[in-house]
Design a protein around this motif. Sequence first.
Motif, mmCIF file in Angstrom:
data_model
loop_
_atom_site.group_PDB
_atom_site.id
_atom_site.type_symbol
_atom_site.label_atom_id
_atom_site.label_comp_id
_atom_site.label_asym_id
_atom_site.label_seq_id
_atom_site.Cartn_x
_atom_site.Cartn_y
_atom_site.Cartn_z
ATOM 1 N N PHE A 74 3.927 15.033 17.122
ATOM 2 C CA PHE A 74 5.071 14.206 17.481
ATOM 3 C C PHE A 74 4.596 13.016 18.309
ATOM 4 O O PHE A 74 3.994 13.194 19.366
ATOM 5 C CB PHE A 74 6.087 15.042 18.269
ATOM 6 C CG PHE A 74 6.681 16.152 17.453
ATOM 7 C CD1 PHE A 74 7.867 15.952 16.751
ATOM 8 C CD2 PHE A 74 6.052 17.382 17.350
ATOM 9 C CE1 PHE A 74 8.408 16.972 15.976
ATOM 10 C CE2 PHE A 74 6.579 18.403 16.578
ATOM 11 C CZ PHE A 74 7.766 18.188 15.886
ATOM 12 N N THR B 191 5.479 10.441 20.719
ATOM 13 C CA THR B 191 6.504 10.127 21.721
ATOM 14 C C THR B 191 5.857 9.354 22.863
ATOM 15 O O THR B 191 4.637 9.175 22.887
ATOM 16 C CB THR B 191 7.134 11.418 22.293
ATOM 17 O OG1 THR B 191 6.133 12.123 23.044
ATOM 18 C CG2 THR B 191 7.693 12.322 21.199
ATOM 19 N N GLY C 64 3.977 14.688 23.671
ATOM 20 C CA GLY C 64 4.268 15.097 22.292
ATOM 21 C C GLY C 64 4.118 16.572 22.032
ATOM 22 O O GLY C 64 4.069 16.994 20.891
ATOM 23 N N PRO D 297 5.268 20.025 21.303
ATOM 24 C CA PRO D 297 6.529 20.616 20.850
ATOM 25 C C PRO D 297 6.933 21.868 21.635
ATOM 26 O O PRO D 297 8.089 22.266 21.615
ATOM 27 C CB PRO D 297 6.265 20.950 19.378
ATOM 28 C CG PRO D 297 4.792 21.051 19.265
ATOM 29 C CD PRO D 297 4.219 20.121 20.295
ATOM 30 N N PHE E 102 11.991 13.515 23.583
ATOM 31 C CA PHE E 102 12.261 13.584 22.134
ATOM 32 C C PHE E 102 12.985 12.323 21.654
ATOM 33 O O PHE E 102 12.749 11.846 20.556
ATOM 34 C CB PHE E 102 13.068 14.837 21.817
ATOM 35 C CG PHE E 102 13.118 15.174 20.346
ATOM 36 C CD1 PHE E 102 11.963 15.364 19.611
ATOM 37 C CD2 PHE E 102 14.338 15.307 19.698
ATOM 38 C CE1 PHE E 102 11.996 15.681 18.257
ATOM 39 C CE2 PHE E 102 14.389 15.625 18.349
ATOM 40 C CZ PHE E 102 13.220 15.819 17.626
ATOM 41 N N LEU F 126 10.901 9.516 20.285
ATOM 42 C CA LEU F 126 10.118 9.824 19.084
ATOM 43 C C LEU F 126 10.011 8.596 18.183
ATOM 44 O O LEU F 126 11.014 8.003 17.797
ATOM 45 C CB LEU F 126 10.789 10.972 18.315
ATOM 46 C CG LEU F 126 10.054 11.490 17.088
ATOM 47 C CD1 LEU F 126 8.797 12.248 17.512
ATOM 48 C CD2 LEU F 126 10.954 12.416 16.278
ATOM 49 N N VAL G 14 6.425 11.283 13.158
ATOM 50 C CA VAL G 14 5.865 12.633 13.057
ATOM 51 C C VAL G 14 4.770 12.583 11.996
ATOM 52 O O VAL G 14 4.952 11.971 10.938
ATOM 53 C CB VAL G 14 6.946 13.668 12.662
ATOM 54 C CG1 VAL G 14 6.336 15.058 12.488
ATOM 55 C CG2 VAL G 14 8.067 13.709 13.700
ATOM 56 N N PHE H 81 12.795 10.151 11.217
ATOM 57 C CA PHE H 81 12.580 11.004 12.385
ATOM 58 C C PHE H 81 13.224 10.406 13.641
ATOM 59 O O PHE H 81 13.799 11.116 14.454
ATOM 60 C CB PHE H 81 11.090 11.261 12.609
ATOM 61 C CG PHE H 81 10.465 12.109 11.536
ATOM 62 C CD1 PHE H 81 10.878 13.422 11.337
ATOM 63 C CD2 PHE H 81 9.463 11.602 10.725
ATOM 64 C CE1 PHE H 81 10.299 14.214 10.351
ATOM 65 C CE2 PHE H 81 8.881 12.387 9.737
ATOM 66 C CZ PHE H 81 9.305 13.695 9.553
#
Length: 195
Positions: A92, A94, A98, A100, A108, A111, A114, A156
């Motif tokens: 991810f 971010t 990132g 998860p 999030f 973001l 992905v 995403f």
Amino acid sequence: FFCSCSSNKELKFSTNLSNKLYKSSLNIIKFETNNKKLDVSITNGQITKIDDKTYSILIDTSITTTLILKFGKKIQKKEFRVYDMPKPELKFWTKGNGNPNDMTLKEFKTLSGVAAMLSNFTNDCVFKIINIEIEIIENNGNEKKLEFKNPTNTDFYRMAQQSKKGDVYLFKNIKIEIQDTKRIIEGKELTMFLK
């Protein structure tokens, strides 16, 4: 979204080569020889000459394969075990770390994309996510299902903008294309709880 399949293994005719190749990815093998009349073939796979000393091997079955080297009247054979590639994991992108397993709602919502990646894998692979199903269990108990085919970063981003604290995301049925070989493999499923 792309992230960065070839392994580098060197073969000197007098030394051992790792007995491991990976299914669906490009396995690059280099030979240290000055013999320009080297004839190389393989059972249960495809071999392609890159230059006088370098070849790529592509195998689509999880069995054994034999590399056959002929130079002059000499023949040398090398047996390999073929392994499935590990399942790539989702990464991810971010403004935080990132992770998860420790994702906050605030992070999030930053973001930007992905990707699929493999850490500490001997082959260097470029992956593209071509299908992903996302089951969202909202903090109020409602459930939503999304499916993205050839998802973009925008897909995403929009999904993340609708998230709420306490939502649970289940990323499933992840299909990933290995860009070098155009082979499709499964990605590792993931459950993420937004803190």
